[in-house]
Design a protein around this motif. Sequence first.
Motif, mmCIF file in Angstrom:
data_model
loop_
_atom_site.group_PDB
_atom_site.id
_atom_site.type_symbol
_atom_site.label_atom_id
_atom_site.label_comp_id
_atom_site.label_asym_id
_atom_site.label_seq_id
_atom_site.Cartn_x
_atom_site.Cartn_y
_atom_site.Cartn_z
ATOM 1 N N GLU A 127 15.815 -5.056 1.525
ATOM 2 C CA GLU A 127 14.775 -4.511 0.889
ATOM 3 C C GLU A 127 13.563 -5.205 1.567
ATOM 4 O O GLU A 127 12.370 -4.718 1.959
ATOM 5 C CB GLU A 127 14.910 -4.856 -0.565
ATOM 6 N N ALA A 128 13.721 -6.401 1.922
ATOM 7 C CA ALA A 128 12.607 -7.023 2.844
ATOM 8 C C ALA A 128 12.263 -6.506 3.989
ATOM 9 O O ALA A 128 11.257 -6.444 4.356
ATOM 10 C CB ALA A 128 12.882 -8.795 2.757
ATOM 11 N N THR A 129 13.212 -6.252 4.520
ATOM 12 C CA THR A 129 13.185 -5.549 6.074
ATOM 13 C C THR A 129 12.634 -4.212 5.954
ATOM 14 O O THR A 129 11.896 -3.711 6.674
ATOM 15 C CB THR A 129 14.541 -5.320 6.773
ATOM 16 N N LYS A 130 12.958 -3.436 4.842
ATOM 17 C CA LYS A 130 12.372 -2.234 4.750
ATOM 18 C C LYS A 130 10.816 -2.452 4.203
ATOM 19 O O LYS A 130 9.860 -1.563 5.075
ATOM 20 C CB LYS A 130 12.952 -1.464 3.255
ATOM 21 N N ALA A 131 10.455 -3.390 3.667
ATOM 22 C CA ALA A 131 9.210 -3.555 3.044
ATOM 23 C C ALA A 131 8.249 -3.904 4.448
ATOM 24 O O ALA A 131 6.865 -3.587 4.607
ATOM 25 C CB ALA A 131 9.143 -4.702 2.187
ATOM 26 N N LEU A 132 9.139 -4.765 5.093
ATOM 27 C CA LEU A 132 8.435 -5.025 6.528
ATOM 28 C C LEU A 132 7.935 -3.843 7.359
ATOM 29 O O LEU A 132 6.964 -3.585 7.991
ATOM 30 C CB LEU A 132 8.965 -6.114 7.239
ATOM 31 N N ILE A 133 9.008 -2.954 7.661
ATOM 32 C CA ILE A 133 8.903 -1.895 8.203
ATOM 33 C C ILE A 133 7.791 -0.830 7.859
ATOM 34 O O ILE A 133 7.013 -0.514 8.466
ATOM 35 C CB ILE A 133 10.150 -0.983 8.397
ATOM 36 N N GLU A 134 7.669 -0.670 6.605
ATOM 37 C CA GLU A 134 6.601 0.022 5.814
ATOM 38 C C GLU A 134 5.423 -0.599 5.993
ATOM 39 O O GLU A 134 4.244 0.155 6.249
ATOM 40 C CB GLU A 134 7.053 0.312 4.624
ATOM 41 N N LYS A 135 5.184 -1.878 5.748
ATOM 42 C CA LYS A 135 3.769 -2.518 5.891
ATOM 43 C C LYS A 135 3.215 -2.482 7.386
ATOM 44 O O LYS A 135 2.181 -2.514 7.411
ATOM 45 C CB LYS A 135 3.951 -4.072 5.396
ATOM 46 N N VAL A 184 20.127 -4.350 9.308
ATOM 47 C CA VAL A 184 18.816 -3.681 9.838
ATOM 48 C C VAL A 184 18.996 -1.945 9.865
ATOM 49 O O VAL A 184 17.927 -1.433 9.583
ATOM 50 C CB VAL A 184 18.567 -4.256 11.315
ATOM 51 N N LEU A 185 20.101 -1.728 10.200
ATOM 52 C CA LEU A 185 20.229 -0.531 10.229
ATOM 53 C C LEU A 185 20.198 0.330 8.853
ATOM 54 O O LEU A 185 19.487 1.374 8.674
ATOM 55 C CB LEU A 185 21.723 0.041 10.790
ATOM 56 N N SER A 186 20.634 -0.353 8.120
ATOM 57 C CA SER A 186 20.275 0.265 6.378
ATOM 58 C C SER A 186 19.035 0.269 6.348
ATOM 59 O O SER A 186 18.192 1.293 5.720
ATOM 60 C CB SER A 186 21.124 -0.746 5.317
ATOM 61 N N ALA A 187 18.041 -0.607 6.570
ATOM 62 C CA ALA A 187 16.723 -0.613 6.283
ATOM 63 C C ALA A 187 16.084 0.514 7.289
ATOM 64 O O ALA A 187 15.042 1.093 6.705
ATOM 65 C CB ALA A 187 15.956 -2.154 6.757
ATOM 66 N N CYS A 188 16.593 0.760 8.505
ATOM 67 C CA CYS A 188 16.128 2.018 9.207
ATOM 68 C C CYS A 188 16.287 3.346 8.443
ATOM 69 O O CYS A 188 15.340 4.249 8.605
ATOM 70 C CB CYS A 188 16.504 1.742 10.727
ATOM 71 N N ILE A 189 17.472 3.368 7.971
ATOM 72 C CA ILE A 189 18.023 4.546 7.499
ATOM 73 C C ILE A 189 17.252 4.792 6.099
ATOM 74 O O ILE A 189 16.623 5.834 5.837
ATOM 75 C CB ILE A 189 19.468 4.560 7.159
ATOM 76 N N GLY A 190 16.943 3.637 5.635
ATOM 77 C CA GLY A 190 16.082 3.609 4.179
ATOM 78 C C GLY A 190 14.361 4.105 4.460
ATOM 79 O O GLY A 190 13.918 4.607 3.489
ATOM 80 N N THR A 191 13.991 4.068 5.821
ATOM 81 C CA THR A 191 12.573 4.087 5.941
ATOM 82 C C THR A 191 12.363 5.183 6.910
ATOM 83 O O THR A 191 11.303 5.624 7.125
ATOM 84 C CB THR A 191 11.837 2.780 6.528
ATOM 85 N N GLY A 192 13.349 5.651 7.625
ATOM 86 C CA GLY A 192 13.298 6.614 8.629
ATOM 87 C C GLY A 192 12.837 6.095 10.082
ATOM 88 O O GLY A 192 12.521 6.803 10.899
#
Length: 422
Positions: free
Chosen positions: A72-80, A98-106
């Motif tokens: 979730e923190a990685t997703k948040a940084l990708i989006e920020k 990290v792959l999960s965060a990418c899948i979650g954010t596109g």
Amino acid sequence: MKKNVLIIGAGGVAQVVAHKCAQHNDLLGDIHIASRTVAKCRAIVESVREKKALKNPNGILEAHALDALDIEATKALIEKTNSRIVINVGSAFLNMSVLSACIGTGAAYIDTAIHEDPAKICETPPWYENYEWKRREECEKAGVTAILGAGFDPGVVNAYAKLAFDEYFDRVDSIDIVDINAGSHGKYFATNFDPEINFREFTGQVWSWQDSKWVSNRMFEVGKEWDLPVVGKQKAYMTGHDEVHSLSQRLGVPNVRFWMGFGDHYINVFTVLNNLGLLSEKPVRTAEGLEVVPLKVVKAVLPDPSSLAPDYTGKTCIGDLVKGVKDGKEREVFIYNVADHKQAYEEVGSQGISYTAGVPAVAAAMLVALGDWDVRKMANVEDLPAQPFLGLLNEIGLPTRIKDADGDRALEFENPALIAAS
């Protein structure tokens, strides 16, 4: 076009990636570097600024603290940061998070090595089926580009194999990947990558693909002398490595082996450490009641691989010896690159091993940004067109050569991506 890059990791390879992204920030956009130790990220930012590496001097270059195991923190940084491309050059233990965060954010995902479970060493082959390939459908459903193993080996050597398979042979019988570091760092003993990951490669079984089946050996059991361009005659040993596990399955070649050069001193020190149990990943309890992991203690006392760069001299030679048949005749080619440690340090502040691993990841990011490799699914490098990748590497620091019956020469590529990038 995808823009803005988040680099995860702050070691020697991350430093190369940051410098090379900066050199092409007109194409790649904003650059963000994240690691648990933000001071290391800030040091990389300062290194890029000292070298005046930013092509667009007004471009954004920032450091961030991040535990990349926290999805979730990685997703948040990708989006920020509005990062559309994530280059993961952190520990191999981070890949699936990290792959999960990418899948979650596109965001597009690029890594340079296979995922590892800290509790397991040398799992059942093919290794990619244990983690990455299980998530192919998930990536494709989300329309997320995930490029696996886009370093040098794995990565560039996969592209060399693909190039040979497509253009130099009608039938490929064997691919032998040879990795020789003929450089010297001047230390009594050190590893060129994270010692924990480095030793884990060598304490398990050595898996190779021979006669279309998996064959197991012990480390340093099978060795041979290779006579290679520039570095000359060098002893290398058959070693387990990521690309064997994808090339054997994706290209259908009956024999795929990986050979890495080791000096007698390295082998002697490794053998002593291993025989003493100091390379074990299993916790032990000291007389004082402290629980420690021997491998982590060894890592703590060895030099940080990124600290080796200033005094590193000599060259590397990494390539594919490919044998098969063309037009009814037996043929062999050696497709390779030679890199120089001193030149790498002068350009980006890292040694040549980090340079060869980091530059290809940036080339992959550029091809994703341009659309050539933005395939919106999971792919190993050999699944993708080799020419744009190798052509780009020719331009940004890792030129390709070929040695065959016609001699030893540079390979040139017609590359539409280069025109678009310019």
